[in-house]
Design a protein around this motif. Structure first.
Motif, PDB file in Angstrom:
ATOM      1  N   VAL A 121       1.179  -1.076   0.144  1.00 27.67           N
ATOM      2  CA  VAL A 121      -0.060  -0.284   0.268  1.00 27.67           C
ATOM      3  C   VAL A 121       0.908   1.356   0.028  1.00 27.67           C
ATOM      4  CG1 VAL A 121      -1.869   1.554   1.240  1.00 27.67           C
ATOM      5  CG2 VAL A 121      -1.633  -1.340   1.431  1.00 27.67           C
ATOM      6  N   LEU A 122       0.513   2.048  -0.754  1.00 28.79           N
ATOM      7  CA  LEU A 122       1.734   3.385  -1.088  1.00 28.79           C
ATOM      8  C   LEU A 122       1.065   4.625  -0.790  1.00 28.79           C
ATOM      9  CD1 LEU A 122       3.567   1.960  -4.135  1.00 28.79           C
ATOM     10  CD2 LEU A 122       4.233   2.382  -1.800  1.00 28.79           C
ATOM     11  N   VAL A 123       0.686   5.753   0.219  1.00 27.25           N
ATOM     12  CA  VAL A 123       0.407   6.803   1.019  1.00 27.25           C
ATOM     13  C   VAL A 123       1.112   7.695  -0.041  1.00 27.25           C
ATOM     14  CG1 VAL A 123      -0.884   7.231   2.736  1.00 27.25           C
ATOM     15  CG2 VAL A 123      -0.732   5.298   2.697  1.00 27.25           C
ATOM     16  N   ASP A 124       0.234   8.185  -0.928  1.00 26.61           N
ATOM     17  CA  ASP A 124       1.445   9.505  -1.707  1.00 26.61           C
ATOM     18  C   ASP A 124       2.612   9.466  -1.364  1.00 26.61           C
ATOM     19  OD1 ASP A 124      -0.511  11.216  -2.666  1.00 26.61           O
ATOM     20  OD2 ASP A 124       0.830  12.497  -1.634  1.00 26.61           O
ATOM     21  N   ILE A 180      -2.806   4.830  -2.888  1.00 26.05           N
ATOM     22  CA  ILE A 180      -3.671   6.290  -2.610  1.00 26.05           C
ATOM     23  C   ILE A 180      -3.087   7.808  -2.915  1.00 26.05           C
ATOM     24  CG2 ILE A 180      -5.135   7.231  -0.614  1.00 26.05           C
ATOM     25  CD1 ILE A 180      -4.337   4.547   1.072  1.00 26.05           C
ATOM     26  N   SER A 181      -4.113   8.340  -3.658  1.00 30.77           N
ATOM     27  CA  SER A 181      -3.372   9.630  -4.456  1.00 30.77           C
ATOM     28  C   SER A 181      -4.003  10.454  -3.109  1.00 30.77           C
ATOM     29  CB  SER A 181      -3.394  10.154  -5.364  1.00 30.77           C
ATOM     30  OG  SER A 181      -3.004  11.188  -5.480  1.00 30.77           O
ATOM     31  N   LEU A 212      -6.030   2.452  -7.906  1.00 28.10           N
ATOM     32  CA  LEU A 212      -5.485   3.651  -7.806  1.00 28.10           C
ATOM     33  C   LEU A 212      -6.771   4.102  -6.712  1.00 28.10           C
ATOM     34  CD1 LEU A 212      -4.427   6.463  -7.507  1.00 28.10           C
ATOM     35  CD2 LEU A 212      -5.590   6.849  -9.822  1.00 28.10           C
ATOM     36  N   VAL A 213      -6.395   4.812  -5.641  1.00 27.60           N
ATOM     37  CA  VAL A 213      -7.342   5.137  -4.903  1.00 27.60           C
ATOM     38  C   VAL A 213      -7.284   6.639  -4.555  1.00 27.60           C
ATOM     39  CG1 VAL A 213      -8.715   5.514  -2.577  1.00 27.60           C
ATOM     40  CG2 VAL A 213      -8.918   2.947  -3.410  1.00 27.60           C
ATOM     41  N   VAL A 230      -6.859   5.329   4.386  1.00 25.69           N
ATOM     42  CA  VAL A 230      -5.845   4.041   4.447  1.00 25.69           C
ATOM     43  C   VAL A 230      -5.919   3.016   5.249  1.00 25.69           C
ATOM     44  CG1 VAL A 230      -2.949   3.832   5.801  1.00 25.69           C
ATOM     45  CG2 VAL A 230      -4.326   5.720   4.680  1.00 25.69           C
ATOM     46  N   VAL A 231      -6.642   3.016   5.926  1.00 31.77           N
ATOM     47  CA  VAL A 231      -7.016   1.218   7.023  1.00 31.77           C
ATOM     48  C   VAL A 231      -7.842   0.591   5.856  1.00 31.77           C
ATOM     49  CG1 VAL A 231      -8.477   0.194   8.877  1.00 31.77           C
ATOM     50  CG2 VAL A 231      -7.312   2.801   9.175  1.00 31.77           C
ATOM     51  N   SER A 232      -8.491   1.261   5.075  1.00 31.49           N
ATOM     52  CA  SER A 232      -9.383   0.041   4.307  1.00 31.49           C
ATOM     53  C   SER A 232      -8.692  -0.480   3.504  1.00 31.49           C
ATOM     54  CB  SER A 232     -10.197   1.464   3.508  1.00 31.49           C
ATOM     55  OG  SER A 232     -10.868   0.508   2.737  1.00 31.49           O
TER      56      SER A 232
END
Length: 241
Positions: A121-124, A180-181, A212-213, A230-232
Motif C-alpha cells: 500500500v503506497l500512501v502518496d 492512494i493519491s 488507484l484510490v 488507509v485502513v480500508s
C-alpha cells in the motif's frame, strides 16, 4: 498487545513498536515519510492492530533510534529494515505500507524480497521521476522549500540517489498493490494536482494487480486527513491472503 523494543542491527539500535494480536494473518509493516518516524502512524495504528499485527519503527537517526554510519539511501534503509524484522523474529508474509519517501523504501523492499510480501500500500508515495517531471512545474518558492527540507536524515543528494536506486531496481511485481493519491494537495494548482494524480496512477504499472484510490479530501498526510481510506486499503490486502 503492544510491545516496544530496541532492536540491535549491524551498527545501531532501532526502535520498533509491535501492536495487535498474533492471529496468523500477515504482519503490517509501516514506513513513514522523509524525516518522519513511527508517530506518523498514530492516527491509524489502533484500527490496523484490530485487523492484524502491525509494526511501526523509527529509521536510524530519527525518533528514538540511534544513528547509523551507513549512507541514508533507500538501499541501506531496506537492508536495515530486513535486519530489524529478522532480529525481532517477525516472520513473513508482510503487508507493506509506505508514506511519501517510505513508499520508495518499501517498493524496493518488495522488489528485493518479493516472496516475503503479500501486499503493498503506497500512501502518496514519491514517484521515481519526481524531480525531473513534477518539481519543475511548481513555483520557485515551493522548489526552494522542498530542497531545503533535507536536513533530518540524509541530504538532498542521498534522497536523489534513492530515487535513482528505485528506478534501477524497478521490476514488475507479482504483489497486489493499492496506490492512494492525495486529491487536495496544499499549494498545488489544478494542473499540478492533475499531474500528481496521473503520476500516482502510473505507479500501478509496477504490479500485475494494482488499484488507484484518490483520497479527495486529503493533503499529503492521508493517514491523518482520511484515516479510513488507509485502513480500508490495508484491510483489503489482509483479506486477500
Amino acid at each position: 498487545m503492544v510491545k516496544e523494543q530496541f532492536v540491535q542491527i549491524s551498527d545501531c539500535k532501532l526502535y520498533a513498536k509491535l501492536a495487535g494480536e498474533n492471529n496468523g494473518r500477515p504482519t503490517v509493516v509501516m514506513d513513514a515519510g522523509y524525516g518522519d518516524f513511527s508517530k506518523a502512524w498514530d492516527s491509524v495504528i489502533e484500527d490496523i492492530s484490530i485487523l492484524s499485527n502491525v509494526l511501526v519503527y523509527d529509521r536510524a537517526g530519527l525518533g528514538k533510534s540511534e544513528t547509523s554510519s551507513n549512507p541514508r539511501t533507500s538501499r541501506e534503509m531496506v537492508k536495515e529494515l530486513k535486519e530489524l524484522l529478522d532480529m525481532a523474529k517477525i516472520p513473513p508474509p508482510y503487508v507493506l505500507v509506505g508514506h511519501s519517501f517510505g513508499g520508495v523504501n518499501l517498493r524496493m523492499f518488495a522488489t528485493e524480497f518479493q516472496n516475503e510480501v503479500c501486499g503493498l500500500v503506497l500512501v502518496d508515495s514519491t514517484p521515481e521521476d519526481y524531480r525531473e517531471r513534477f518539481l519543475p512545474t511548481m513555483s520557485q518558492d515551493f522548489q526552494l522549500a522542498y530542497n531545503k527540507q533535507f536536513v533530518y536524515e540524509g541530504n538532498y543528494s542521498e534522497f536523489i540517489e534513492s530515487l535513482k536506486q528505485l528506478k534501477e531496481t524497478r521490476i514488475k511485481l507479482n504483489v497486489p498493490l493499492v496506490v492512494i493519491s492525495a486529491g487536495k494537495k496544499a499549494h498545488y494548482s489544478k494542473e499540478s494536482q492533475a499531474l500528481w494524480n496521473e503520476m500516482q496512477r502510473e505507479i500501478l504499472d509496477i504490479s500485475t494487480d494494482g488499484e488507484l484510490v484518490i483520497a479527495e479530501n486529503s493533503a499529503h498526510y492521508i493517514q491523518n486527513d482520511e484515516p479510513e481510506v488507509v485502513v480500508s486499503a490495508i484491510k483489503k490486502m489482509i483479506d486477500l491472503v
